[in-house]
Design an enzyme around this catalytic site. Structure first.
Site, PDB file in Angstrom:
ATOM      1  N   ASP A  16      63.316  60.577   6.148  1.00 38.22           N
ATOM      2  CA  ASP A  16      64.463  61.102   6.892  1.00 38.22           C
ATOM      3  C   ASP A  16      65.712  60.781   6.077  1.00 38.22           C
ATOM      4  OD1 ASP A  16      66.007  62.165   9.024  1.00 38.22           O
ATOM      5  OD2 ASP A  16      66.375  60.167   9.796  1.00 38.22           O
ATOM      6  N   SER A  17      66.809  61.396   6.450  1.00 38.58           N
ATOM      7  CA  SER A  17      68.079  61.069   5.806  1.00 38.58           C
ATOM      8  C   SER A  17      68.432  59.598   6.016  1.00 38.58           C
ATOM      9  CB  SER A  17      69.188  61.923   6.409  1.00 38.58           C
ATOM     10  OG  SER A  17      69.305  61.652   7.789  1.00 38.58           O
ATOM     11  N   GLY A  49      73.328  66.246   7.790  1.00 36.74           N
ATOM     12  CA  GLY A  49      73.654  67.331   8.717  1.00 36.74           C
ATOM     13  C   GLY A  49      74.843  68.188   8.340  1.00 36.74           C
ATOM     14  N   CYS A  80      62.783  64.857   9.725  1.00 39.26           N
ATOM     15  CA  CYS A  80      64.200  65.222   9.725  1.00 39.26           C
ATOM     16  C   CYS A  80      64.292  66.728   9.970  1.00 39.26           C
ATOM     17  CB  CYS A  80      64.786  64.861   8.358  1.00 39.26           C
ATOM     18  SG  CYS A  80      66.508  65.339   8.157  1.00 39.26           S
ATOM     19  N   ASN A  81      64.883  67.093  11.082  1.00 40.01           N
ATOM     20  CA  ASN A  81      65.030  68.521  11.396  1.00 40.01           C
ATOM     21  C   ASN A  81      65.885  69.226  10.348  1.00 40.01           C
ATOM     22  OD1 ASN A  81      64.127  68.925  14.506  1.00 40.01           O
ATOM     23  ND2 ASN A  81      64.923  66.882  14.185  1.00 40.01           N
ATOM     24  N   THR A  82      66.918  68.519   9.857  1.00 35.81           N
ATOM     25  CA  THR A  82      67.858  69.139   8.915  1.00 35.81           C
ATOM     26  C   THR A  82      67.170  69.447   7.588  1.00 35.81           C
ATOM     27  OG1 THR A  82      69.541  67.735   9.949  1.00 35.81           O
ATOM     28  CG2 THR A  82      70.167  68.891   7.928  1.00 35.81           C
ATOM     29  N   CYS A 208      67.403  66.266  16.734  1.00 40.83           N
ATOM     30  CA  CYS A 208      67.677  65.415  15.564  1.00 40.83           C
ATOM     31  C   CYS A 208      66.973  64.099  15.844  1.00 40.83           C
ATOM     32  CB  CYS A 208      69.182  65.198  15.411  1.00 40.83           C
ATOM     33  SG  CYS A 208      69.612  63.912  14.208  1.00 40.83           S
ATOM     34  N   THR A 209      66.241  63.602  14.852  1.00 44.54           N
ATOM     35  CA  THR A 209      65.408  62.415  15.102  1.00 44.54           C
ATOM     36  C   THR A 209      66.242  61.162  15.376  1.00 44.54           C
ATOM     37  OG1 THR A 209      65.199  62.136  12.693  1.00 44.54           O
ATOM     38  CG2 THR A 209      63.413  63.259  13.840  1.00 44.54           C
ATOM     39  N   HIS A 210      67.487  61.171  14.957  1.00 44.50           N
ATOM     40  CA  HIS A 210      68.353  60.023  15.264  1.00 44.50           C
ATOM     41  C   HIS A 210      68.646  59.897  16.772  1.00 44.50           C
ATOM     42  CE1 HIS A 210      69.300  59.961  10.945  1.00 44.50           C
ATOM     43  NE2 HIS A 210      69.967  58.839  11.125  1.00 44.50           N
TER      44      HIS A 210
HETATM   45  N1  DGL Z   1      67.701  62.784  11.467  1.00 46.43           N
HETATM   46  C1  DGL Z   1      68.032  64.013  10.905  1.00 46.43           C
HETATM   47  C2  DGL Z   1      67.557  65.222  11.686  1.00 46.43           C
HETATM   48  O1  DGL Z   1      66.591  65.137  12.398  1.00 46.43           O
HETATM   49  C3  DGL Z   1      69.329  64.236  10.201  1.00 46.43           C
HETATM   50  C4  DGL Z   1      70.552  63.512  10.578  1.00 46.43           C
HETATM   51  C5  DGL Z   1      71.591  63.647   9.497  1.00 46.43           C
HETATM   52  O2  DGL Z   1      71.363  63.103   8.426  1.00 46.43           O
HETATM   53  O3  DGL Z   1      72.607  64.334   9.702  1.00 46.43           O
HETATM   54  O4  DGL Z   1      68.123  66.283  11.564  1.00 46.43           O
END
Ligand code: DGL
Length: 306
Positions: A16-17, A49, A80-82, A208-210
């Protein structure tokens, strides 16, 4: 590209990021207890993002190469979705032999649970303005009203918050006292009314996984009746399916399934089951690992992935 033949005892790569993908790692570890994992948080370069596709694509490519060459991963979960929206198609094309799982906002599962027919989706700007997400939404638009809200700055604030003391569970007023809480409030308020009455948003997709790590803050803002949808468990199921299909599932601590060329690999590995790496400060990853996965500090290290 060539890399060592993966074995069932080889680790699964997860990246992930930053620390957000630990929410996916938590679900993977619960569903696949005999697997080994190497997690990479690209925290030196987070957040993704608001960076744009070329940058996120280049990082995704570099990290995939690194995990294959240095850790001989047998599969990769892009937690990470992004990064998935920006680059999964390219990773698939450059690594056709690597079982690969990406993430996208779980809007389809949300359709199955919404009663009001109004579904909120929060995620990064990169994810929610991608052509991949536009296509997904267009295919479902006739089935519900979607309220889509990019949350600029929220993932970054969550990264920064991991070294702070855990916020007390609270109501909307106390939640807004933190940086993450204030951002959650701003974006949730912008989406309109939440609740279970007709016309209200009764389902919120955490795209977003965060964001799972601020679920308590979101909950204080939207109320108890709203359902949260995230992807960790579905990703773990898909990872298991791919590993089974490739004969690479580690079904017990020392009994292997579908050995194929990996037949000699039948002893339990002395390697730790979870290794957590970051391109950023190790203390942040250690705090997140301890807080969210109960893992000790010595699982974590800083690495360079140029
Ligand atoms: N956790 C990430 C996601 O699922 C990206 C968050 C980010 O780096 O902006 O998109």
């Amino acid at each position: 590209m060539r890399s060592l033949m993966p074995l069932p005892s080889s680790p699964i790569g997860v990246f992930d990021s930053g620390v957000g993908g630990l929410s996916v790692l938590r679900a993977l570890r619960a569903a696949l207890p005999y697997e080994r994992f190497v997690y990479l948080a690209d925290s030196a370069n987070a957040p993704y993002g608001e960076r744009g596709d070329p940058y996120v694509g280049a990082r995704t490519h570099a990290i995939t190469q690194y995990l294959r060459e240095q850790h001989h991963i047998k599969a990769l979960v892009v937690a990470c979705n992004t990064a998935t929206a920006a680059a999964i198609h390219e990773v698939r094309a450059s690594h056709p032999d690597l079982p690969l799982v990406g993430l996208e906002p779980a809007v389809k599962p949300a359709l199955a649970v919404t009663r009001t027919g109004r579904v909120g989706v929060i995620g990064t700007r990169g994810t929610l303005t991608s052509s991949k997400f536009a296509k997904l939404l267009a295919s479902l638009e006739s089935q519900a009203d979607f309220v889509v809200q990019p949350c600029d700055g929220l993932a970054h604030a969550i990264e920064r918050s991991v070294n702070l003391p855990e916020p007390p569970a609270g109501n909307a007023v106390t939640v807004c006292a933190t940086e993450t809480g204030a951002l959650c409030e701003r974006y949730i308020r912008a989406m309109g009314d939440f609740g279970t009455a007709p016309g209200q948003i009764d389902t919120l997709v955490l795209g977003c996984t965060h964001y799972i790590f601020v679920a308590h803050e979101l909950r204080a803002l939207v109320g108890a009746g709203v359902q949260f949808i995230e992807t960790g468990e579905a990703v773990a199921r898909q990872t298991r399916r791919l590993l089974e299909a490739a004969g690479l599932l580690r079904a017990s601590a020392c009994t292997l399934v579908g050995t194929g060329d990996a037949g000699s690999d039948d002893t339990p590995s002395a390697a730790p089951d979870t290794l957590l790496l970051t391109t950023g400060p190790v203390d942040m990853l250690q705090a997140a690992a301890h807080r969210w996965l109960g893992l000790p500090a010595d699982c974590c290290a800083t690495v360079a992935v140029p």
